[in-house]
Design an enzyme around this catalytic site. Structure first.
Site, PDB file in Angstrom:
ATOM      1  N   GLU A   1      -1.585  -9.320  -5.298  1.00  0.00           N
ATOM      2  CA  GLU A   1      -1.509  -9.708  -3.884  1.00  0.00           C
ATOM      3  C   GLU A   1      -2.514 -10.783  -3.464  1.00  0.00           C
ATOM      4  O   GLU A   1      -3.241 -10.617  -2.482  1.00  0.00           O
ATOM      5  CB  GLU A   1      -1.636  -8.457  -2.998  1.00  0.00           C
ATOM      6  CG  GLU A   1      -0.537  -7.442  -3.298  1.00  0.00           C
ATOM      7  CD  GLU A   1      -0.698  -6.108  -2.585  1.00  0.00           C
ATOM      8  OE1 GLU A   1      -1.576  -5.970  -1.724  1.00  0.00           O
ATOM      9  OE2 GLU A   1       0.077  -5.181  -2.896  1.00  0.00           O
TER      10      GLU A   1
ATOM     11  N   GLU B   1       7.233  -1.953  -8.073  1.00  0.00           N
ATOM     12  CA  GLU B   1       6.899  -0.879  -7.119  1.00  0.00           C
ATOM     13  C   GLU B   1       8.111  -0.574  -6.240  1.00  0.00           C
ATOM     14  O   GLU B   1       8.004  -0.479  -5.012  1.00  0.00           O
ATOM     15  CB  GLU B   1       5.709  -1.305  -6.238  1.00  0.00           C
ATOM     16  CG  GLU B   1       4.479  -1.703  -7.032  1.00  0.00           C
ATOM     17  CD  GLU B   1       3.267  -2.029  -6.167  1.00  0.00           C
ATOM     18  OE1 GLU B   1       3.283  -1.727  -4.963  1.00  0.00           O
ATOM     19  OE2 GLU B   1       2.293  -2.579  -6.715  1.00  0.00           O
TER      20      GLU B   1
HETATM   21  O1  9MR Z   1       0.734   3.936  -3.165  1.00  0.00           O
HETATM   22  C1  9MR Z   1      -0.618   3.582  -2.946  1.00  0.00           C
HETATM   23  C2  9MR Z   1      -1.224   4.485  -1.883  1.00  0.00           C
HETATM   24  O2  9MR Z   1      -1.327   5.800  -2.354  1.00  0.00           O
HETATM   25  C3  9MR Z   1      -2.583   3.952  -1.474  1.00  0.00           C
HETATM   26  O3  9MR Z   1      -3.051   4.694  -0.362  1.00  0.00           O
HETATM   27  C4  9MR Z   1      -2.484   2.496  -1.094  1.00  0.00           C
HETATM   28  C5  9MR Z   1      -3.846   1.995  -0.705  1.00  0.00           C
HETATM   29  O4  9MR Z   1      -3.961   0.642  -0.649  1.00  0.00           O
HETATM   30  O5  9MR Z   1      -1.975   1.759  -2.204  1.00  0.00           O
HETATM   31  C6  9MR Z   1      -0.670   2.129  -2.514  1.00  0.00           C
HETATM   32  O6  9MR Z   1      -0.142   1.321  -3.542  1.00  0.00           O
HETATM   33  C7  9MR Z   1      -0.025  -0.068  -3.262  1.00  0.00           C
HETATM   34  C8  9MR Z   1      -0.143  -0.808  -4.558  1.00  0.00           C
HETATM   35  O7  9MR Z   1      -1.331  -0.455  -5.217  1.00  0.00           O
HETATM   36  C9  9MR Z   1      -0.078  -2.303  -4.353  1.00  0.00           C
HETATM   37  N1  9MR Z   1       1.088  -2.690  -3.600  1.00  0.00           N
HETATM   38  C10 9MR Z   1       1.348  -1.956  -2.382  1.00  0.00           C
HETATM   39  C11 9MR Z   1       1.340  -0.463  -2.663  1.00  0.00           C
HETATM   40  C12 9MR Z   1       1.707   0.317  -1.432  1.00  0.00           C
HETATM   41  O8  9MR Z   1       0.697   0.134  -0.465  1.00  0.00           O
END
Ligand code: 9MR
Length: 373
Positions: free
Chosen positions: A162, A267
């Site tokens: 990102e 994802e």
């Molecule tokens: O699924 C993840 C969630 O449990 C966390 O709280 C969150 C915190 O930033 O991150 C989520 O995963 C993310 C991923 O690492 C990167 N792309 C977006 C995902 C959804 O937020």
């Protein structure tokens, strides 16, 4: 003459043990009698899931079984992020990441490690860094230590996550602000040196959208021009029901593949609740107004069917481009686990995945199976 090795009493004991063993084992090993995603797509691409700490701990035998039967790849949802794995300058916490590697071996899952460089979920000490050379040192030591430890144990790394804004410019993260855009190439260079056999990915959401895609292409070209290896692009795939940008996804698969890199859908989930924006910007939130959580006791059939059709169209597209796609990973095993229950509004009941809260397949699961023709 045949000599009896065991007395009848001992044989009785062994028989009893075998029986108890069989009974316990068979409880958890009864096949779920479902078609298997990983089997159906085995000649096309890997089918992955995100795993949380409880799943790595095998808290629910039925869930572990579902994971092993349906998936052949896994991404840690949180436990390899810097905040968890590198909480202080001189302190690493590899407990869960090591467990994940073992879980992967046991259940024949390729591990797609996530993620080395991300502005979010950074440990507090990194946020406090003032000097560029200190941040540079963090980047170097973090990548060398973490990627080095899992060398030969993970199939791929999301090296940078990102780094782009929606308009395709670089996000003004702590890394860009302090190190300049060279940090991108540097991160891949360090990852390549620390883990030479591992596939190296740039990962983002909305990078199927034209402007962000253009920015993503620039990043790939810069890394390639520097003579550094980048193997793939992750399109995260956080989409919304009834609004899957199929054309943009297809154009992006073609554009990325034309640069000689693989594409992974990293994802995947399909949001069914109201949201005012697209993507997965974790800092964006909506207030918890009335009416934003309408399906607490179940998803209406019309939406269930729309969700199924959306998944079907997506997988038909992925099959069409299977030569360019390395993997499709869902962001969770089942609806109860999804981050979308808590974002962008806390405490909602969301339904974005193929399995429901009781681990049962939804209509979308069968459509994904059928999409493979
Ligand atoms: O699924 C993840 C969630 O449990 C966390 O709280 C969150 C915190 O930033 O991150 C989520 O995963 C993310 C991923 O690492 C990167 N792309 C977006 C995902 C959804 O937020």
């Amino acid at each position: 003459m045949i000599r009896l090795k065991y007395t009848p009493i001992a044989l009785l004991g062994i028989g009893f043990l075998a029986l108890t063993n069989f009974t316990t084992e068979s409880n958890s090993l009864v096949p779920l009698n479902l078609p298997s995603l990983k089997e159906v797509y085995k000649d096309d691409f890997l089918i992955g899931t995100a795993l949380n700490a409880g799943q790595i701990d095998e808290k629910s035998p039925k869930e572990t079984q579902l994971i092993a039967e349906q998936f052949n790849a896994a991404t840690p949802e949180n436990i390899m992020k810097a905040e968890v794995i590198h909480p202080r300058w001189d302190q690493y916490n590899f407990t869960y990441a090591d467990k994940l590697v073992e879980f992967g071996k046991k259940n024949k899952l390729a591990i797609n490690a996530h993620t080395l460089v991300w502005h979010s979920q950074l440990p507090p000490f990194v946020r406090k860094i003032k000097r560029a050379d200190s941040l540079q040192l963090f980047l170097k030591e973090h990548i060398q230590t973490v990627a080095g430890r899992y060398r030969g144990k993970v199939q791929s790394w999301d090296v940078v996550n990102e780094a782009l804004n929606e308009d395709g410019t670089l996000r003004k993260s702590i890394f860009l602000n302090k190190l300049g855009e060279g940090y991108l190439v540097e991160a891949f260079r360090l990852a390549q040196a620390a883990s030479p056999e591992t596939q190296l990915y740039y990962n983002d959401y909305n990078n199927e959208q034209p402007a962000k895609r253009a920015g993503c292409i620039e990043i790939i070209k810069k890394i390639q021009a520097a003579g550094v290896r980048i193997d793939g692009v992750g399109i995260q795939g956080h989409w919304h029901v009834g609004k899957i940008p199929l054309q943009h996804i297809e154009e992006s698969i073609l554009a990325y593949a034309a640069l000689g890199v693989k594409v992974a859908i990293t994802e995947l989930d399909i949001e069914v609740l109201k949201r005012d924006f697209q993507g997965a910007e974790v800092s964006q939130r909506m207030s918890n107004e009335q009416g934003l959580n309408p399906y607490t006791s179940g998803l209406p059939d019309s939406l269930q069917q729309q969700l199924a059709r959306d998944y079907e169209s997506l997988f038909k597209l992925f099959v069409k481009h299977k030569d360019k796609i390395a993997r499709v990973t869902f962001w969770g095993v089942h609806d109860g686990q999804s981050w979308l229950n808590g974002w962008p509004v806390r405490g909602r009941t969301n339904y974005p995945l193929l399995f429901d809260r009781q681990y049962n397949p939804k209509p979308a699961f069968y459509k994904v199976i059928q999409a493979h023709q």
